[in-house]
Design a protein around this motif. Structure first.
Motif: not given
Length: 266
Positions: A44, A74-75, A71, A78
């Protein structure tokens, strides 16, 4: 992520010594992953720690160490995180001179600045969250109390033979307006396999970061760290349990080490 950047920067291996290992050109890369019964071992985030030499405007020379946690792309949709910690160290005394942090975690921001005055054994700290006014405090300074990055480099030249199994000891971390205590125990030597890196001879420690009250460890953060069993003594793997599963950080790359990485088993 902030927890693991701080943990990676806290080598926490022995009692303070005068020598420290600052080597311009050293770069340590880490990956941070989350593991739980219902989830695979998912990467992550990443952490990188770089050391350079930097002259100041008045001609003095400093070592500059920067630790950055992010981060993974990809994350970021979020939860977007970017934490940057920086120190400047006097090349002659090998003591930290300045520290600063710049933290961005979602909508939350935080910045802090420490100025060390070793002549009168004090440190001046300034910090604020978001864009609020700065809070300031001056605190007594000892050789055992430093910022997280300075602690990371402190004692990397300590001889492994000086570690005593299961013997508890405590280090002190400077944090805004207080001192946090890091308690640790050396658990012994073992071989540690690191994903995509190979097998290493390692020194294993169990550590616990005390609460904001300083000496209370009853609800502090507990983690286990493996460091390379060689002269570099770099963190190899960190594991910390959370309410569901565990968070792990492991070394994914390195360059510019001062000594050969003899702990790596061919």
């Amino acid at each position: 992520m902030k927890r693991f950047l701080l943990i990676i920067l806290l080598l926490a291996a022995a009692a303070p010594l005068p020598a420290q290992l600052y080597h311009p050109g050293e770069v340590l890369d880490y990956r941070v992953s989350y593991r739980a019964k219902m989830f695979p071992n998912t990467e992550v985030g990443s952490v990188v720690v770089r050391t350079t030499a930097e002259p100041s405007p008045d001609g003095e020379a400093f070592y500059k160490v920067v630790g950055i946690g992010r981060t993974l792309p990809t994350y970021r949709w979020f939860f977007n995180l970017e934490d940057i910690y920086t120190i400047w160290v006097d090349t002659q005394t090998l003591r930290p001179v300045r520290f600063q942090s710049d933290i961005h975690e979602g909508d939350y921001t935080f910045e802090s600045y420490y100025t060390y005055n070793w002549a009168d054994s004090t440190v001046r700290t300034r910090w604020r969250s978001r864009k609020r006014p700065f809070s300031e405090k001056s605190m007594p300074l000892t050789a055992e109390s430093m910022d997280a990055i300075a602690l990371f480099f402190n004692l990397r030249t300590a001889a492994a033979e000086s570690f005593r199994e299961n013997e508890p000891a405590t280090l002190q971390m400077l944090l805004q307006d207080t001192i946090r205590h890091l308690q640790y125990r050396f658990l012994g030597r073992e071989t540690k396999k690191i994903r995509n890196m190979g097998r290493f001879r390692a020194l294993k420690f169990e550590c616990q970061l005390g609460t904001s009250e300083g000496f209370s460890f009853t609800d502090g953060t507990v983690f286990t760290i493996w460091i390379s069993d060689d002269e570099n003594k770099i963190p190899l793997y960190i594991e910390s349990p959370v309410k569901v599963g565990s968070i792990n950080a492991y070394i994914s790359g390195y360059k510019g080490l001062k000594y050969p990485l003899t702990s790596l088993i061919k």
